[in-house]
Design an enzyme around this catalytic site. Structure first.
Site, PDB file in Angstrom:
ATOM      1  CB  CYS A 239     -63.460  18.982  -3.040  1.00  0.00           C
ATOM      2  SG  CYS A 239     -62.818  20.601  -3.430  1.00  0.00           S
TER       3      CYS A 239
ATOM      4  CD  GLU B 224     -56.056  26.481  -1.280  1.00  0.00           C
ATOM      5  OE1 GLU B 224     -55.580  27.458  -1.871  1.00  0.00           O
ATOM      6  OE2 GLU B 224     -55.533  25.987  -0.252  1.00  0.00           O
TER       7      GLU B 224
ATOM      8  CE  LYS C 131     -58.396  19.833  -4.413  1.00  0.00           C
ATOM      9  NZ  LYS C 131     -58.541  20.967  -3.573  1.00  0.00           N
TER      10      LYS C 131
HETATM   11  C1  UDX Z   1     -62.131  18.930   1.404  1.00  0.00           C
HETATM   12  C2  UDX Z   1     -60.662  18.582   1.737  1.00  0.00           C
HETATM   13  O1  UDX Z   1     -60.553  18.302   3.145  1.00  0.00           O
HETATM   14  C3  UDX Z   1     -59.761  19.736   1.343  1.00  0.00           C
HETATM   15  O2  UDX Z   1     -58.393  19.394   1.569  1.00  0.00           O
HETATM   16  C4  UDX Z   1     -59.976  20.044  -0.133  1.00  0.00           C
HETATM   17  O3  UDX Z   1     -59.205  21.160  -0.507  1.00  0.00           O
HETATM   18  C5  UDX Z   1     -61.438  20.332  -0.406  1.00  0.00           C
HETATM   19  O4  UDX Z   1     -62.247  19.245   0.030  1.00  0.00           O
HETATM   20  P1  UDX Z   1     -64.030  20.392   2.529  1.00  0.00           P
HETATM   21  O5  UDX Z   1     -64.938  19.711   1.552  1.00  0.00           O
HETATM   22  O6  UDX Z   1     -64.087  21.871   2.636  1.00  0.00           O
HETATM   23  O7  UDX Z   1     -62.512  20.025   2.210  1.00  0.00           O
HETATM   24  O8  UDX Z   1     -64.329  19.816   4.003  1.00  0.00           O
HETATM   25  P2  UDX Z   1     -63.907  18.499   4.808  1.00  0.00           P
HETATM   26  O9  UDX Z   1     -63.589  18.916   6.192  1.00  0.00           O
HETATM   27  O10 UDX Z   1     -62.905  17.687   4.109  1.00  0.00           O
HETATM   28  O11 UDX Z   1     -65.286  17.694   4.891  1.00  0.00           O
HETATM   29  C6  UDX Z   1     -65.896  17.129   3.740  1.00  0.00           C
HETATM   30  C7  UDX Z   1     -67.126  16.350   4.134  1.00  0.00           C
HETATM   31  O12 UDX Z   1     -66.782  15.174   4.849  1.00  0.00           O
HETATM   32  C8  UDX Z   1     -68.089  17.103   5.044  1.00  0.00           C
HETATM   33  O13 UDX Z   1     -69.401  16.875   4.619  1.00  0.00           O
HETATM   34  C9  UDX Z   1     -67.829  16.508   6.412  1.00  0.00           C
HETATM   35  O14 UDX Z   1     -68.926  16.608   7.266  1.00  0.00           O
HETATM   36  C10 UDX Z   1     -67.515  15.076   6.050  1.00  0.00           C
HETATM   37  N1  UDX Z   1     -66.704  14.384   7.062  1.00  0.00           N
HETATM   38  C11 UDX Z   1     -65.431  14.785   7.320  1.00  0.00           C
HETATM   39  C12 UDX Z   1     -67.234  13.283   7.741  1.00  0.00           C
HETATM   40  O15 UDX Z   1     -68.386  12.886   7.512  1.00  0.00           O
HETATM   41  N2  UDX Z   1     -66.444  12.627   8.656  1.00  0.00           N
HETATM   42  C13 UDX Z   1     -65.176  13.009   8.935  1.00  0.00           C
HETATM   43  O16 UDX Z   1     -64.532  12.352   9.775  1.00  0.00           O
HETATM   44  C14 UDX Z   1     -64.644  14.130   8.247  1.00  0.00           C
END
Ligand code: UDX
Ligand code: ADP
Length: 473
Positions: A282, A171, A226
């Site tokens: 993740c 996913e 993944k």
């Molecule tokens: C992530 C992956 O994006 C997704 O493809 C996978 O399936 C699951 O893990 P998720 O953890 O739900 O998704 O959110 P994501 O938007 O990736 O953000 C993860 C973390 O990184 C958050 O804490 C977010 O605040 C942080 N982040 C993200 C940053 O600090 N800076 C950024 O530019 C982007």
């Protein structure tokens, strides 16, 4: 190739952040397929069946509308796990796989006990040929474990020949944008070695995903993709946070640097936001899995390389709590700090690995009094994450020097009498905060620490607050 195996009935084991939204979208896009999501957790299933759609256990923009359309039609939530497996042509495994807390690989390897238990349950309850799809994020080669368990149960039954094939279908949805990610994915990845099963799953996604976005690989490549995707994304965050720290030490601004480097099409503009470090279920888990795997194969330099991404993330979080203490004259004991945002990102109620846990934990250790506001996270969840109950009574009562916390009902309530405001999650409502109205509520000299760089810093400064903004020199 032989004809595609028709899929009329899907069972998904695990009604969490992945299983719930993914199955809701499959049911929505495949009205001819009956989809049953099962879970051992009765309260969670009851919440999915709640007539009040605001009570669904997962908060995800757009999810309520999809559930409303499909629930009772071809989307069902149940605790009858065996019955759902028995009538399914395809079973998705979407159970939790947290990092092991003890034993071999503790702190790095994934705990596969729930995956193994659900595979055994599928082995026992299936009646005929069943395609088993790994959906949870799993370490590489988990499919082999699942396959071994399932193969031991193969044979003739009164209802036909019981056989299995295992696919990996990781996913890629991100929380907060899960429904749009599922409805318009960049790609769908299917790993396996049985072409008929691969095509059966591809036909499900083919109902709404363009054919060229459905990628087929071998099962190990799919599992490793993944982990690698998440490691690359997380690496960008640690990279930009490392540069942010350098910007703070100089006269540079990390957002200007991010814009400048992101304009290079080889780099790209996404995932370059400096902040309090990454959280979520993740990133850390997947990188640690990768590290464990590399060490297992004797690739210690590769393991160290990826482990540095996680270490830098923890460093960034401790760095932020330390600078809050430093700016508040070196002590926060007995001081009230308003914490705005507890979820690991905006638009989710999920707090797994949220930066708030470490940052608030450090401040509590220092004796701070935290008033925490988050629009979607409950006080019960905060108590579990912080490992301590909220203070009963007023934060100012019976001051003992111990760190204490309480949940605030609004940003305004949180900031009343506070020495500082610390913004940890980029909720839209925090961008709109009226600093002119809020500033007089604080005890001056007062600070705004904006760890997401979303607040109107000019307005906050002109309202008399001192402002620290992540990545800004
Ligand atoms: C992530 C992956 O994006 C997704 O493809 C996978 O399936 C699951 O893990 P998720 O953890 O739900 O998704 O959110 P994501 O938007 O990736 O953000 C993860 C973390 O990184 C958050 O804490 C977010 O605040 C942080 N982040 C993200 C940053 O600090 N800076 C950024 O530019 C982007
Ligand atoms: P994710 O983010 O991967 O979806 P969650 O923890 O939100 O993870 O959801 C996983 C769900 O799987 C939980 O609700 C848990 O109760 C459920 N689960 C775990 N093991 C089993 C099992 N053997 N049978 C049914 N449900 C299970």
């Amino acid at each position: 190739m032989s004809g595609v195996i028709p899929i009329r009935s899907i069972c998904c084991i695990g009604a969490g952040y992945v299983g719930g939204p993914t199955m809701a979208v499959i049911a929505d896009r495949c009205p001819g397929v009956q989809v049953t999501v099962v879970d051992l957790n009765q309260a969670r299933i009851d919440a999915w069946n709640s007539p009040d759609l605001s009570k669904l256990p997962v908060y995800e923009p757009g999810l309520d509308a999809v559930v409303e359309r499909c629930r009772g039609r071809n989307l069902h939530f149940s605790t009858a796990v065996d019955a759902a497996i028995a009538s399914a042509d395809m079973v998705f495994l979407s159970v939790n796989t947290p990092t092991k807390t003890r034993g071999v690989g503790a702190g790095q390897a994934s705990d596969l006990r729930w995956i193994e238990a659900s595979a055994r349950q599928v082995a026992a309850a299936a009646r005929a040929h069943t395609i088993v799809v790994e959906k949870s994020t799993l370490p590489v080669r988990t499919a082999e474990v699942i396959k071994t368990i399932l193969e031991a149960a193969e044979g003739d039954t009164p209802t036909g020949s019981k056989t299995f094939s295992v696919l990996s279908n990781p996913e890629f949805l991100a929380e907060g944008t899960a429904i749009s990610d599922l409805e318009a994915p960049d790609r769908v990845l299917i790993g396996g070695n049985d072409p008929a099963s691969i095509e059966a799953l591809a036909a499900i996604y083919g109902q709404w995903v363009p054919a060229e976005r459905i990628l087929r690989t071998n099962v190990w490549s799919s599992e490793l993709s993944k982990l690698t995707a998440n490691a690359f994304l997380a690496q960008r965050i640690s990279s930009i946070n490392s540069i942010g720290a350098l910007c703070e030490a100089t006269e540079a601004n990390v957002r200007e640097v991010a814009r400048a480097i992101g304009a290079d099409s080889r780099i790209g503009s996404k995932f370059l936001k400096a902040g309090p470090g990454f959280g979520g279920s993740c990133f850390q888990k997947d990188i640690l899995n990768l590290v464990y795997l590399c060490r297992h194969y004797g690739l210690s330099e590769v393991a160290d390389y990826w482990e540095a991404v996680v270490n830098l993330n923890a460093w960034q979080q401790h760095r932020i709590s330390a600078l809050v203490v430093r700016h508040l004259f070196g002590t926060v004991t007995g001081k009230r700090i308003a914490v705005l945002g507890f979820a690991f990102k905006a638009d989710t109620n999920d707090t797994r690995e949220t930066p708030a846990i470490r940052i608030c934990g450090d401040l509590l250790e220092e004796g701070a009094q935290l008033a925490i506001f988050d629009p979607k996270v409950t006080a019960e969840q905060m108590a579990v994450d912080l490992g301590r109950l909220p203070l009963q009574g007023s934060l100012t009562d019976g001051f003992s020097g111990e760190g204490v916390w309480q949940m605030a009902a609004s940003p305004r309530e949180a900031v009343a009498g506070a020495d500082a405001v610390l913004v940890l999650t980029e909720w839209e409502q925090f961008r709109q905060l009226d600093w002119q109205a809020l500033a007089p509520e604080l005890r001056h000299p007062a600070w705004l620490f904006d760890a997401r760089a979303i607040c109107d810093a000019t307005a906050a400064r002109s309202s008399g607050l001192k402002v620290w903004c992540v990545g800004e020199g």
